[in-house]
Design a protein around this motif. Structure first.
Motif, PDB file in Angstrom:
ATOM      1  N   PRO A  55      33.900  15.957 -13.782  1.00 31.43           N
ATOM      2  CA  PRO A  55      33.814  14.832 -12.846  1.00 31.43           C
ATOM      3  C   PRO A  55      32.598  13.971 -13.136  1.00 31.43           C
ATOM      4  O   PRO A  55      31.699  14.356 -13.890  1.00 31.43           O
ATOM      5  CB  PRO A  55      33.678  15.517 -11.481  1.00 31.43           C
ATOM      6  CG  PRO A  55      32.954  16.794 -11.803  1.00 31.43           C
ATOM      7  CD  PRO A  55      33.482  17.228 -13.150  1.00 31.43           C
ATOM      8  N   ILE A  56      32.576  12.800 -12.526  1.00 24.58           N
ATOM      9  CA  ILE A  56      31.422  11.908 -12.579  1.00 24.58           C
ATOM     10  C   ILE A  56      30.932  11.693 -11.157  1.00 24.58           C
ATOM     11  O   ILE A  56      31.720  11.437 -10.247  1.00 24.58           O
ATOM     12  CB  ILE A  56      31.795  10.540 -13.177  1.00 24.58           C
ATOM     13  CG1 ILE A  56      32.435  10.708 -14.541  1.00 24.58           C
ATOM     14  CG2 ILE A  56      30.559   9.649 -13.283  1.00 24.58           C
ATOM     15  CD1 ILE A  56      33.035   9.415 -15.055  1.00 24.58           C
ATOM     16  N   HIS A  57      29.648  11.773 -10.959  1.00 25.39           N
ATOM     17  CA  HIS A  57      29.034  11.476  -9.674  1.00 25.39           C
ATOM     18  C   HIS A  57      28.182  10.219  -9.833  1.00 25.39           C
ATOM     19  O   HIS A  57      27.469  10.068 -10.821  1.00 25.39           O
ATOM     20  CB  HIS A  57      28.135  12.622  -9.202  1.00 25.39           C
ATOM     21  CG  HIS A  57      28.809  13.951  -9.137  1.00 25.39           C
ATOM     22  ND1 HIS A  57      29.460  14.406  -8.014  1.00 25.39           N
ATOM     23  CD2 HIS A  57      28.944  14.923 -10.064  1.00 25.39           C
ATOM     24  CE1 HIS A  57      29.966  15.604  -8.246  1.00 25.39           C
ATOM     25  NE2 HIS A  57      29.668  15.941  -9.485  1.00 25.39           N
ATOM     26  N   ILE A  58      28.245   9.329  -8.852  1.00 23.72           N
ATOM     27  CA  ILE A  58      27.356   8.176  -8.806  1.00 23.72           C
ATOM     28  C   ILE A  58      26.554   8.293  -7.524  1.00 23.72           C
ATOM     29  O   ILE A  58      27.117   8.390  -6.430  1.00 23.72           O
ATOM     30  CB  ILE A  58      28.134   6.845  -8.838  1.00 23.72           C
ATOM     31  CG1 ILE A  58      28.980   6.756 -10.106  1.00 23.72           C
ATOM     32  CG2 ILE A  58      27.173   5.661  -8.775  1.00 23.72           C
ATOM     33  CD1 ILE A  58      29.828   5.502 -10.196  1.00 23.72           C
ATOM     34  N   THR A  59      25.258   8.294  -7.653  1.00 23.89           N
ATOM     35  CA  THR A  59      24.417   8.585  -6.493  1.00 23.89           C
ATOM     36  C   THR A  59      23.127   7.777  -6.539  1.00 23.89           C
ATOM     37  O   THR A  59      22.631   7.453  -7.617  1.00 23.89           O
ATOM     38  CB  THR A  59      24.061  10.089  -6.452  1.00 23.89           C
ATOM     39  OG1 THR A  59      23.249  10.365  -5.314  1.00 23.89           O
ATOM     40  CG2 THR A  59      23.310  10.517  -7.699  1.00 23.89           C
ATOM     41  N   PRO A  60      22.571   7.454  -5.378  1.00 19.73           N
ATOM     42  CA  PRO A  60      21.211   6.895  -5.369  1.00 19.73           C
ATOM     43  C   PRO A  60      20.211   8.000  -5.663  1.00 19.73           C
ATOM     44  O   PRO A  60      20.475   9.189  -5.437  1.00 19.73           O
ATOM     45  CB  PRO A  60      21.062   6.353  -3.947  1.00 19.73           C
ATOM     46  CG  PRO A  60      21.988   7.188  -3.127  1.00 19.73           C
ATOM     47  CD  PRO A  60      23.153   7.513  -4.021  1.00 19.73           C
ATOM     48  N   GLY A  61      19.043   7.604  -6.174  1.00 22.09           N
ATOM     49  CA  GLY A  61      18.046   8.581  -6.553  1.00 22.09           C
ATOM     50  C   GLY A  61      17.598   9.475  -5.415  1.00 22.09           C
ATOM     51  O   GLY A  61      17.297  10.655  -5.621  1.00 22.09           O
ATOM     52  N   ARG A  62      17.555   8.957  -4.199  1.00 21.79           N
ATOM     53  CA  ARG A  62      17.078   9.753  -3.066  1.00 21.79           C
ATOM     54  C   ARG A  62      17.999  10.947  -2.800  1.00 21.79           C
ATOM     55  O   ARG A  62      17.544  11.978  -2.312  1.00 21.79           O
ATOM     56  CB  ARG A  62      16.926   8.891  -1.815  1.00 21.79           C
ATOM     57  CG  ARG A  62      18.179   8.314  -1.253  1.00 21.79           C
ATOM     58  CD  ARG A  62      17.897   7.531   0.034  1.00 21.79           C
ATOM     59  NE  ARG A  62      16.866   6.523  -0.148  1.00 21.79           N
ATOM     60  CZ  ARG A  62      15.646   6.605   0.397  1.00 21.79           C
ATOM     61  NH1 ARG A  62      15.321   7.646   1.129  1.00 21.79           N
ATOM     62  NH2 ARG A  62      14.769   5.649   0.205  1.00 21.79           N
ATOM     63  N   ARG A  63      19.283  10.839  -3.122  1.00 23.53           N
ATOM     64  CA  ARG A  63      20.173  11.984  -2.950  1.00 23.53           C
ATOM     65  C   ARG A  63      20.024  12.970  -4.100  1.00 23.53           C
ATOM     66  O   ARG A  63      20.184  14.183  -3.921  1.00 23.53           O
ATOM     67  CB  ARG A  63      21.621  11.506  -2.850  1.00 23.53           C
ATOM     68  CG  ARG A  63      21.930  10.635  -1.642  1.00 23.53           C
ATOM     69  CD  ARG A  63      21.692  11.405  -0.340  1.00 23.53           C
ATOM     70  NE  ARG A  63      22.551  12.572  -0.219  1.00 23.53           N
ATOM     71  CZ  ARG A  63      23.773  12.535   0.308  1.00 23.53           C
ATOM     72  NH1 ARG A  63      24.270  11.396   0.776  1.00 23.53           N
ATOM     73  NH2 ARG A  63      24.500  13.641   0.401  1.00 23.53           N
ATOM     74  N   LEU A  64      19.738  12.461  -5.296  1.00 25.53           N
ATOM     75  CA  LEU A  64      19.519  13.351  -6.431  1.00 25.53           C
ATOM     76  C   LEU A  64      18.329  14.261  -6.170  1.00 25.53           C
ATOM     77  O   LEU A  64      18.304  15.414  -6.611  1.00 25.53           O
ATOM     78  CB  LEU A  64      19.278  12.536  -7.704  1.00 25.53           C
ATOM     79  CG  LEU A  64      19.047  13.336  -8.985  1.00 25.53           C
ATOM     80  CD1 LEU A  64      20.306  14.110  -9.363  1.00 25.53           C
ATOM     81  CD2 LEU A  64      18.637  12.416 -10.123  1.00 25.53           C
ATOM     82  N   ALA A  65      17.340  13.743  -5.456  1.00 23.31           N
ATOM     83  CA  ALA A  65      16.153  14.539  -5.161  1.00 23.31           C
ATOM     84  C   ALA A  65      16.489  15.787  -4.350  1.00 23.31           C
ATOM     85  O   ALA A  65      15.717  16.749  -4.323  1.00 23.31           O
ATOM     86  CB  ALA A  65      15.127  13.685  -4.416  1.00 23.31           C
ATOM     87  N   GLU A  66      17.660  15.782  -3.696  1.00 23.59           N
ATOM     88  CA  GLU A  66      18.062  16.928  -2.887  1.00 23.59           C
ATOM     89  C   GLU A  66      18.661  18.056  -3.732  1.00 23.59           C
ATOM     90  O   GLU A  66      18.922  19.130  -3.230  1.00 23.59           O
ATOM     91  CB  GLU A  66      19.069  16.475  -1.827  1.00 23.59           C
ATOM     92  CG  GLU A  66      18.491  15.451  -0.859  1.00 23.59           C
ATOM     93  CD  GLU A  66      19.534  14.908   0.097  1.00 23.59           C
ATOM     94  OE1 GLU A  66      20.687  15.397   0.043  1.00 23.59           O
ATOM     95  OE2 GLU A  66      19.216  14.010   0.888  1.00 23.59           O
TER      96      GLU A  66
END
Length: 278
Positions: free
Chosen positions: A169-180
């Protein structure tokens, strides 16, 4: 004319390269009598200038450009709830401005256009703002969306890679969610709006990064390689570019080190700059 409907075009204009405009975008631009531009202050006046350059290159008939100042937005909130509240507040004030532009600058029967960076459906507020205005019932208008080349697509093209790997799969996310936390399903992640450089917290996981800033413009910067080896370089390049320009727009792709990238490149990564020919 008083009973004729107002119409608004939301046109994706690509990630920064004027050649990113599709034929559909150019045809849509030629239908508009007025273009609404929300300026972002002196430090980002080059973004407004690029819009004007695009109009001058592709339009020959008469048209108007109406500018307004984009409202201030609180970007200091890290808590998810406060961040969401700050964004909603900013969008509401933005809707106030756009509502005024539509009422005062767009006559019944005319067509206006918003030129949106990348694609209007991906991390852009214009469509939500127009829905807000329509819900208020103060002015009637129709609108349509013309898709554009997003920074995500442009990033993959400039790095000569695909966004997905077979069966993943591919995920597209803002950086603030990646930090989680990094997802556990072995998928690939596209990260946007990462003002805190969340990738620096993901070293030691065997990840590969494809990073780009100012994609499609003469100031384009590209770095790729094993995250453990290029994370500090990206942070340095990013800080220098922000200092030089006063702002930065960057996007990156993270994935577990691809088999076809384990060679001479994987020893040190790659870096290029200086525009679309780099």
């Amino acid at each position: 004319m008083s009973d004729a409907p107002r119409h608004i075009l939301v046109i994706g204009m690509g990630a920064g390269n004027p050649d990113h405009l599709t034929l559909a975008a150019v045809k849509a631009m030629r239908r508009a009598q007025v273009f609404f531009v929300l300026g972002k202050g002196r430090e980002k006046e080059s973004l407004t200038r690029l819009r004007r350059d695009i109009l001058a290159e592709h339009l020959t008939g008469p048209y108007r450009v109406v500018e307004a100042e984009d409202p201030w937005r609180d970007r200091t909130q890290d808590d998810r709830g406060r961040y969401t509240s700050a964004v909603h507040d900013w969008r509401h004030r933005r809707a106030d401005i756009c509502e005024r532009l539509i009422i005062e600058e767009l006559a019944p029967g005319e067509t206006a256009a918003f030129l949106v960076w990348g694609d209007p459906s991906l991390y852009d507020s214009t469509l939500a703002i127009l829905e807000d205005i329509q819900a208020r019932g103060t002015v009637e208008f129709g609108h349509e969306v013309i898709p554009g080349i997003s920074s995500v697509s442009a990033l993959a093209a400039r790095h000569r890679t695909s966004l997905n790997q077979v069966g993943r799969p591919i995920h597209i996310t803002p950086g603030r969610r990646l930090a989680e936390g990094f997802p556990d399903d072995d998928g690939d992640i596209v990260v946007m709006l990462d003002g805190h450089e969340s990738f620096t917290h993901l070293t030691g996981r065997g990840l590969w990064i494809y990073w780009g800033a100012y994609i499609g413009t003469p100031d384009e910067l590209l770095v790729s390689g094993p995250l453990d080896e290029v994370a500090e370089r990206i942070s340095r390049v990013r800080a220098e570019a922000r200092e030089r320009h006063g702002w930065i727009m960057d996007t990156y792709l993270l994935r577990h080190a691809p088999q076809d990238a384990r060679g001479t490149e994987s020893a040190h990564g790659t870096e290029s700059s200086g525009g679309t020919d780099s």
